[in-house]
Design an enzyme around this catalytic site. Structure first.
Site, mmCIF file in Angstrom:
data_model
loop_
_atom_site.group_PDB
_atom_site.id
_atom_site.type_symbol
_atom_site.label_atom_id
_atom_site.label_comp_id
_atom_site.label_asym_id
_atom_site.label_seq_id
_atom_site.Cartn_x
_atom_site.Cartn_y
_atom_site.Cartn_z
ATOM 1 N N HIS A 87 24.571 -9.709 -82.308
ATOM 2 C CA HIS A 87 24.244 -9.565 -83.725
ATOM 3 C C HIS A 87 23.941 -10.897 -84.402
ATOM 4 C CE1 HIS A 87 25.220 -5.295 -83.959
ATOM 5 N NE2 HIS A 87 26.248 -5.547 -83.175
ATOM 6 N N CYS A 101 21.569 -3.924 -81.033
ATOM 7 C CA CYS A 101 22.737 -3.148 -80.608
ATOM 8 C C CYS A 101 22.362 -1.673 -80.506
ATOM 9 C CB CYS A 101 23.907 -3.401 -81.560
ATOM 10 S SG CYS A 101 25.517 -3.099 -80.800
ATOM 11 N N GLU A 107 22.345 -11.270 -86.970
ATOM 12 C CA GLU A 107 22.406 -11.039 -88.420
ATOM 13 C C GLU A 107 23.798 -11.292 -88.983
ATOM 14 O OE1 GLU A 107 22.344 -8.705 -86.150
ATOM 15 O OE2 GLU A 107 23.362 -6.849 -86.767
#
Lengths: 722, 220
Positions: free
Chosen positions: B196, B87, B198
């Protein structure tokens, strides 16, 4: 030089009696800066002068309450040595004048109220009310407010996980933006605002001071009229990047023992923070404004004391730790300035360019603050709704209802809010009745929600106040969490009108009854009055933000329906259509009495549902609220992208009544649930089942496909903003 | 694999990234402040997490690309070290010249926060080895500026050299050229991506779709 006199005091919002008190306290004509300090400290926004007598009626205590109302935010014990710190606050007036910045700085302000106490913010919510969606101004305000909340919250990196939105023409000139932040701290590391230690430095941290927001608190304490546009310069401008730095810098500093007291500069900026810190500590404070970091040149003492520039904090430090503190603050590229010290005089003394611009005794400033028991007129109890005739077929009524602005999906809104940052969001928006956020490094999770049904509050403010509390409790319960405490955001009209003050008093009475019955104390709150435009009041809106806890985040359930489950409704259905959305959207009527609330049944039903969830028996659970049973089932079906087949009586009252205290549970096996309910005396009935076909099948054989339901439900906002 | 996470002021997904790295790597990454000039000795992988570095008040990532630590990140990349930018981290890598192209405002001019589906274009890299080639996985998104763009020649080169790492496979919501969600450097050791992974490494948070990224790196 501006002449300081009664007429100037009046333009600052002080009435003749209040001006007389100022003269009495000062023993002389106050300076302009002094008058400014009195006027903001005694504004409705800062002094709660119309509401205090009523707020005292709310229950605020429970064994798990660590700090109730009176601090920057409420603090509760959530186990594992942790505390949840939370509050909701309004930013209504600025959000109408400048929607983006009004909403953005609303988020910024409530974040500071929470992290100033030592908490890392872990969740943001918001409760929004807008005017008639057919008006262009409403579209502009919705767009600006949503962008503002996202613009600020996304940047600071706190997930925006929940909220609510209503539309009603009563908010045409006066939208409501109520922002809530929930944070987490170790319960033995809570920071308070009471100053102490004569000689200790008073330190200014954060953004520089400009001329923005001067007299914002006073603006928030008056009605709107056509000239409100001219007040745009009093709206503050937010800087979420600086806020993010401020959060990290303060939390890092809080790991040390440098801080004696800390308070954010919110409404009335440097004035209220310094007055409150010194006042709470029973000490005095002396400020030298020459040292205040300034964004603009030539600012006067009056302007600096009343500026509402954002992202600023005031700290009292231990002198021997101040250089270490400076190093931490400056690491984050924030201004750090010693702007004064604590004294033993009991006075606030403000110096600027060698001149004493203000010298006011603190106790009288606080103790003599106006307190009004304003006259009230009770809202007449509405007549119960008589029999209702409706020829609208069930499927058509349903499709219209779920597409209406008050009931349609809020996906377009929450798709603009970062709900996952932090990596702890267990249930995001539209997955569960309350958002679930796990606590980092713990199995525990918090359930958070914001609720109010203003159309009930208008009809019967006492019942409406109780219902708002009950619905928040229900939403937390429906996830399996134990509801712990609430924050309230009381949005009302002009308190000088007896019928408005009557609404306020009644709402408090209802809230107090529900909070007591549900063991759900109020630990923080905010009052926003004078929400009127051209003399017309908003709907009474006591928004409730609530927090509950799950010992194990894995026990949380949402309302996403899955195939192979049976649907059971818990709670009694009489078919209450008074003030329902069905009545308004399908029949064009807004009358009758709101659905009655039986607090004992509410608690019984909720405790039963929660126990079943924690026993692992429930796959999905949804409370039944706006729109009634059929809408609740559709929301479950759409959330899980799973069909459902319903059985039961076919009348509109049954499907769309808004009877309180009800839940729909999706379970593998209904028999043990029904048996347990029967044993406990809890009304429960088998109402249908989920299906592996992507459609909703109604008892009379009508079927609506999920895509058709979804198009109706999710279409409103995208089409509005296409 | 020894990982270092860079912390620029305004970054806000570093905690999420630490959780994901900790889970797959079995140890914590080192967090490195942007004013440092050297990476910790022995760093194998540098991670630039998401957020709003310097508020994104200039172009996204433009200020962070000038931070002191970035000199040593460039040297690390030149030595063949691994770099992951997610990002805002991806934006910083393009601004620093470690990856080509740029991230523009989303096509709809609104922030996008929802899950997207991604297609793994190749699995013979240190970042993607735990996926099958062509695998599709879900990942949360949260960005205002994820609209990948580059000139046609660059896009053709990325495609031709197999440097497109990930593509949006359900909807290209932000308007990215050729639905590109992530790209590799020519040596396949620098990866920048907008979504994302994560944030989806724990069943409790809705799934583990993003975990193979970190498992792949841990296995390298």
């Amino acid at each position: 030089m501006t002449d300081v006199n009664e007429s100037l005091a009046k333009s600052f919002g002080l009435n003749a009696e209040e001006w007389g008190k100022v003269l009495e306290i000062m023993g002389r004509t106050p300076s302009l800066t002094e008058l400014g300090i009195f006027s903001v400290m005694w504004s409705e926004h800062c002094s709660y002068k119309s509401s205090r007598v009523w707020l005292k009626e709310l229950p605020t205590k429970a064994p798990w309450v660590i700090h109730g109302p009176g601090e920057n935010a409420g603090v509760i014990d959530i186990g594992d040595g942790l505390a949840a710190i939370f509050k909701m606050e309004s930013h209504n007036h600025p959000s109408f004048i400048e929607p983006y910045q009004g909403a953005a700085t609303g988020v910024g302000g409530i974040l500071r109220d929470v992290f100033t106490m030592g908490a890392r913010p872990i969740a943001n919510l918001n409760a929004l009310r807008f005017g008639d969606p057919s008006l262009p101004v409403t579209k502009r305000v919705v767009d600006g407010v949503v962008r503002g909340i996202g613009g600020y919250g996304n940047c600071v990196g706190v997930p925006t996980v929940g909220g609510e939105v209503n539309f009603h023409p009563a908010y045409n000139g006066n939208p409501l933006v109520n922002a809530m932040t929930v944070g987490i701290a170790r319960k033995d590391k809570i920071f308070l605002s009471a100053a102490a230690g004569v000689g200790n430095p008073v330190v200014y941290v954060g953004s520089k001071t400009g001329r923005d927001g001067i007299h914002g608190a006073t603006m928030a304490s008056t009605e709107f009229d056509a000239s409100s546009e001219e007040k745009r310069p009093t709206v503050q401008v937010g800087d979420p990047f600086t806020e993010k730095l401020l959060i990290e810098a303060c939390l890092e500093l809080m790991q040390t023992d440098a801080i004696v007291a800390i308070q954010d500069m919110g409404a009335a900026g440097l004035t209220s923070s310094s007055v409150e810190m010194a006042g709470k500590g029973g000490v005095g404070i002396e400020l030298n404004l020459d040292d205040v970091p300034q964004r603009e040149t030539g600012m006067s003492a009056y302007e600096m004391m009343l500026s509402e520039s954002q992202e600023r904090m005031l700290l009292v430090l231990k002198p021997e730790r101040s250089e270490m503190a400076r190093a931490i603050i400056e690491k984050w590229d924030l201004d750090y300035a010693v702007i004064g010290h604590i004294t033993d005089t009991g006075r606030i003394v403000v110096k600027h360019k060698g001149v004493v611009e203000a010298d006011i005794p603190l106790d009288p400033l606080a103790d003599a603050a106006p307190l009004y028991r304003r006259p009230i007129t009770e809202t007449p109890k509405p007549a119960k709704l008589g029999p209702v005739e409706s020829n609208t077929p069930l499927d058509q009524a349903l499709l219209k209802l779920i597409a209406s602005p008050d009931l349609c999906s809020r996906r377009w809104i929450f798709d603009q809010y970062d709900s996952t940052v932090g990596g702890q969001t267990v249930k995001r928006p539209a997955q569960a009745d309350a958002a679930i956020v796990r606590l980092e490094g713990s199995k525990r999770a918090l359930a958070v929600t914001a609720d109010c049904t203003p159309r009930y509050c208008l009809a019967d403010p006492e019942l409406g106040g109780a219902q708002a509390v009950a619905e928040a409790w229900r939403n937390i319960t429906a996830t399996g969490a134990k509801p712990l405490a609430v924050t309230d955001n009381m949005n009302f009209g002009n308190p000088e009108k007896p019928e408005i003050m009557g609404q306020f008093a009644a709402a408090i009475k209802g809230m107090a009854a529900a909070c007591t019955a549900l063991d759900f104390p109020v630990v923080s709150g905010n009052v926003s009055l004078y929400n009127e435009t051209e003399g017309k009041s908003i709907l009474p809106t006591p928004a409730i933000g609530a927090v509950g806890v799950l010992e194990d985040a894995a026990q949380a359930v949402g309302y996403e329906l899955r195939p192979g489950l049976t649907l059971v409704m818990v709670g009694e259905t009489k078919g209450e259509l008074g003030r329902s959305l069905y009545l308004r959207e399908i029949l064009g009527r807004e009358d009758g009495a709101p659905p009655p609330l039986d607090l004992a049944a509410e608690r019984r039903n909720g405790d039963f549902v929660r126990a079943r969830i924690l026993a692992g028996d429930v796959a999905a659970c949804h409370d039944v609220s706006d729109g009634g049973l059929l809408v609740a089932v559709v929301e479950m079906a759409l959330a899980g992208d799973c069909g459902a087949t319903l059985m039961g009586a076919g009348a509109a009252e049954y499907w769309f009544g808004e009877d309180q205290g009800r839940y729909v549970l999706a379970v593998k096996d209904a028999a043990p649930l029904l048996a347990a309910a029967a044993a406990a005396g809890i009304p429960a009935q088998h109402i249908g089942c989920s299906s592996d076909q992507k459609k909703l099948t109604l008892p009379d054989g009508l079927a609506i496909s999920l895509p058709q339901l979804r198009d109706a439900h999710e279409g409103f906002f995208p089409r509005w903003f296409a | 694999m020894k990982a270092a996470i860079l912390l620029f002021p305004g970054i806000n997904r570093e905690r999420d990234m630490i959780l994901a790295v900790r889970q797959s790597f079995g140890r914590d990454p080192v967090v490195v402040w942007h004013k440092e000039t050297e990476l910790p000795a022995g760093t194998d992988l540098v991670i630039l997490p998401g957020g709003f570095s310097f508020g994104d008040y200039l172009r996204c990532g433009a200020m962070a690309a000038q931070s002191p630590i970035m000199q040593s990140v460039k040297a690390h990349a030149e030595r063949g070290g691994y770099v992951l930018g997610v990002c805002n981290g991806f934006q910083i890598l393009t601004e620093a010249g470690l990856l080509p192209g740029a991230l523009l405002r989303n096509a709809g001019l609104r922030f996008l926060s929802m899950d997207t589906m991604l297609k793994v274009e190749r699995n013979d890299t240190v970042f993607t080895s735990k996926w099958d080639k062509g695998a599709q996985f879900r990942a949360p998104m949260a960005h205002g500026d994820g609209n990948y763009t580059a000139d046609e020649a660059t896009l053709d080169r990325l495609e031709g050299e197999g440097l497109v790492a990930l593509r949006y496979s359900d909807l290209n919501r932000n308007g990215s050229a050729r639905s590109i969600a992530g790209i590799f450097s020519p040596n396949l050791r620098v990866l920048g991506l907008i979504p994302h992974p994560e944030n989806l490494v724990d069943p409790l948070m809705g799934g583990t779709d993003g975990k193979p990224l970190f498992d792949s790196l841990a296995a390298a």
